[in-house]
Design a protein around this motif. Sequence first.
Motif, mmCIF file in Angstrom:
data_model
loop_
_atom_site.group_PDB
_atom_site.id
_atom_site.type_symbol
_atom_site.label_atom_id
_atom_site.label_comp_id
_atom_site.label_asym_id
_atom_site.label_seq_id
_atom_site.Cartn_x
_atom_site.Cartn_y
_atom_site.Cartn_z
ATOM 1 N N LEU A 115 64.827 61.129 26.027
ATOM 2 C CA LEU A 115 65.081 61.478 24.627
ATOM 3 C C LEU A 115 65.170 60.217 23.759
ATOM 4 N N ALA A 116 65.747 59.133 24.317
ATOM 5 C CA ALA A 116 65.834 57.876 23.560
ATOM 6 C C ALA A 116 64.442 57.351 23.231
ATOM 7 N N VAL A 117 63.538 57.394 24.228
ATOM 8 C CA VAL A 117 62.161 56.930 23.977
ATOM 9 C C VAL A 117 61.486 57.824 22.936
ATOM 10 N N TYR A 118 61.747 59.137 23.037
ATOM 11 C CA TYR A 118 61.163 60.061 22.050
ATOM 12 C C TYR A 118 61.640 59.716 20.637
ATOM 13 N N LEU A 119 62.927 59.397 20.505
ATOM 14 C CA LEU A 119 63.469 59.027 19.200
ATOM 15 C C LEU A 119 62.848 57.723 18.685
ATOM 16 N N ILE A 120 62.699 56.740 19.580
ATOM 17 C CA ILE A 120 62.085 55.464 19.164
ATOM 18 C C ILE A 120 60.678 55.718 18.630
#
Lengths: 356, 356, 356
Positions: free
Chosen positions: A343-348
């Motif tokens: 999810l963090a990568v998706y947000l980035i």
Amino acid sequence: MKKWISPSLLISTFALSAIGHYANWDHTLQFILSAVAVVFVAGFLGRATESVAHYAGQRLGGFLNATFGNAAELIIAFFLVKEGLYDMVKASLTGSIIGNLLLVLGLSLFAGGLKHKIQNFNVTLAGLNGSLMIVAVIALFVPAMFFNTHSITENDTDLLSLIVAGLLIASYLAWLVFSMITHKKFLDDVTADSDEELPNEHAPVWSKKRAILYLVLATVMVGFVSEWLVGTLETLTERFGLSELFVGAFLVAIIGNAAEHSAAILLAMKNKMGAAVEIAVGSSLQIALFVAPVLIFASYFMGDTMDIVFTAIELVAIGVSVFIAKSIIQDGSTNWYEGLLLLAVYLILGVSFYLV
Amino acid sequence: MKKWISPSLLISTFALSAIGHYANWDHTLQFILSAVAVVFVAGFLGRATESVAHYAGQRLGGFLNATFGNAAELIIAFFLVKEGLYDMVKASLTGSIIGNLLLVLGLSLFAGGLKHKIQNFNVTLAGLNGSLMIVAVIALFVPAMFFNTHSITENDTDLLSLIVAGLLIASYLAWLVFSMITHKKFLDDVTADSDEELPNEHAPVWSKKRAILYLVLATVMVGFVSEWLVGTLETLTERFGLSELFVGAFLVAIIGNAAEHSAAILLAMKNKMGAAVEIAVGSSLQIALFVAPVLIFASYFMGDTMDIVFTAIELVAIGVSVFIAKSIIQDGSTNWYEGLLLLAVYLILGVSFYLV
Amino acid sequence: MKKWISPSLLISTFALSAIGHYANWDHTLQFILSAVAVVFVAGFLGRATESVAHYAGQRLGGFLNATFGNAAELIIAFFLVKEGLYDMVKASLTGSIIGNLLLVLGLSLFAGGLKHKIQNFNVTLAGLNGSLMIVAVIALFVPAMFFNTHSITENDTDLLSLIVAGLLIASYLAWLVFSMITHKKFLDDVTADSDEELPNEHAPVWSKKRAILYLVLATVMVGFVSEWLVGTLETLTERFGLSELFVGAFLVAIIGNAAEHSAAILLAMKNKMGAAVEIAVGSSLQIALFVAPVLIFASYFMGDTMDIVFTAIELVAIGVSVFIAKSIIQDGSTNWYEGLLLLAVYLILGVSFYLV
């Protein structure tokens, strides 16, 4: 969990969204109505998928779901191709791939991991899925690399696109032969696990025939509602000043994958992580290996070949998603923190696309 | 091995280095004195860490050591940020990451592997560390990619940098929750192994309280000596005609990580490879997920945001280090040859940085 | 399978090819004759290798075969270096690496997988091979990256090339020490498996001495025939309008690796997948870690250093091949579908090189 997918709510939200669409109400209102409807229709689809999966075994169920889930996307993309909006097609394909690998898989791992400490699935299947994802990235990356470092004629670019598309479809068909016929048992040990759990589970509510019927019906409903919802996006894009790249790669993809979202997350929370991963990864593989190449051939037969050359940013987004997803699923064991990382990568990526 | 960290040698080399620094002796002499002092102080730190690790369990010990080891680097980088030397900050962050992943890990594997044929550690932890490293690379790579292929305003670049920095810190905090609380036992089987070995080991020399006191004292001493040593580098750079990139990324990083070096290698030679890997990998993760983002926020609060856009060469160095380190640790089993491979990559990068 | 490598066919095709070469017949005819001869000579080599492998254990046998198989390539490349055709050398090295990793390995997995459902081999060796491949990619990638983003003098490029070449040769020699001496047993469990199978196998036809003699003889014959065949390529290139890049990277490499092809595929079909992988991967590693650096030093001693800077396309081809091959072999288990994926990537690269 089960009570809220009541038939009356399902039918009324679907009907309201349909009326809003055909009576041409205000687009913001239409958007809200169809967004609400999607939640219920997708819930219905998830329920139907589970029932069919109960009869078909987890993997086949997951595969069916991925296929049905992408039917809506294929139809939408087909109309975009017909109108020659190739950049929007590629943006939404990109968004679909990263949405499945990061958002759907991430939410599944996170939600499932909060309920179950460690969740396991067939490590062989995970490894094969990882290799298939790398092949898909290579197939998109190599033509773009050659296109950007050498002077290639448009004819040759189109030819290369068609050949690569053909190879991808052939790989996909061979994958079906491999996973459904020659090595079915070999990849099926997850289903075996679930069979052992069966006595503890509630008995299936629907008969086999009814489950299949509902699966088809739910998919058709998702297709309709998704399309109505997508139809309002152009107006919203202008009203709220969003870029087309962001809308194509994030809003459209999130909504288009709502079915996979709810189905995969529900399965993950029921500790059927193998089926949840199959939905998320299988769906993104199907976009890359089947939907994208089919669209290229479709454009060819319509007289103006869409090439397979994605932009640098799209390739980075896809490549990055594949690497982190592969790294996380390859040990066949997941937890909530790995979901959070996805999810963090998706947000980035989302923030980056938004700011461009 | 233990005798040479005698209290008298430790105190006298530290005192000499201090006198050299405050009496402002010749910089080359200062450099030599503080370099020698670092060896002893770092040895003291390694010893203290081991004692604390004895009481705390290997993983917590490794984590503490990584934290304490990076305290010096954080302080140094903070002063560089204060003076607006952003390029030097990024070079030293890069050097710290690759120094830990290639030099510290490489020497640990090599030295440990010469004594012990095969060394094993928790494969689940290794997999998670690998995924975290990939997320760190993605977080540095994506903004640079967008920055180089699109026209983004400086404001948006700063905004993107702050958001990514926030996501990294959040990922780091969640990692602490995951590894210390929700899945502590799950990642701890290495400690369990070491507990079994305990009867064979020498009894700890220091009491629990004294060990912790010494750990703090040693870290403070390392901080001081490192700073004195770094203070002499500018003169040396000029005298010997070295580039700032090379000095920042290699000399500063090697000296700044001397503590981790000796601690990790000592642990590796004692066949506590889990703790050694935790130091090397954990330290580089902490630089990427915690130190770098904290510095970005620090620069923001000082009024001039340092962006997160690293140069192409720095990204290549970091990316390449992560890939080879991940490939080597992911099976949870190491040998001397794998250490040698990491050192070879470190040399290739070092020579390349030197020749630029 | 064994009958067709009859001595009379072997000798007559070899002799015909020799006559064609020295009597300077038409080049297209020469090409056909030597191509046919290669098939038989390579078959002879495969047979001899198997016999030696029977006495030496699978891994040493695989290593010997890789060494002997690359002798022809080293000789051919040496003559190209002597004539200063550095671009052709790099193209053929690239082609050799990707040919082994994609075509040879792909055909072995595919052919072996059709006969045997799942084939297993030493997972530790597979992991180490993967790490070595990544080091090789890094060693080629880093200098090119520095060369393209910074202004480096030709002298420094040559110096960097020689240093990296030296590090690669050192890594290769250390690998021999590791795999043959310090960790021989550790990597040998595949051989152990094959030893168990021995009672079921046919007894070796040749004595140990004769097998070794035939191995040497076959390698020499392959070297000669390969050279005759390569000698006809320039004419063919012009006659059929092919690019030198395509010819160097595909035609030369396929023919030059014919020996590995047949040997690896034969072993894979006999379910000795460990030896087949060792041939394919070991051969490509030897090209990158030994043959290429030796050629750089050779050019240095001839007075005009060939640098280690490969073109972007060559690096992409090598990098892409390493990633997919590593992903597929790292679990130590293969099937026909994984072979198909490698072949698909080979086709994508081949078509791309052809169209440039």
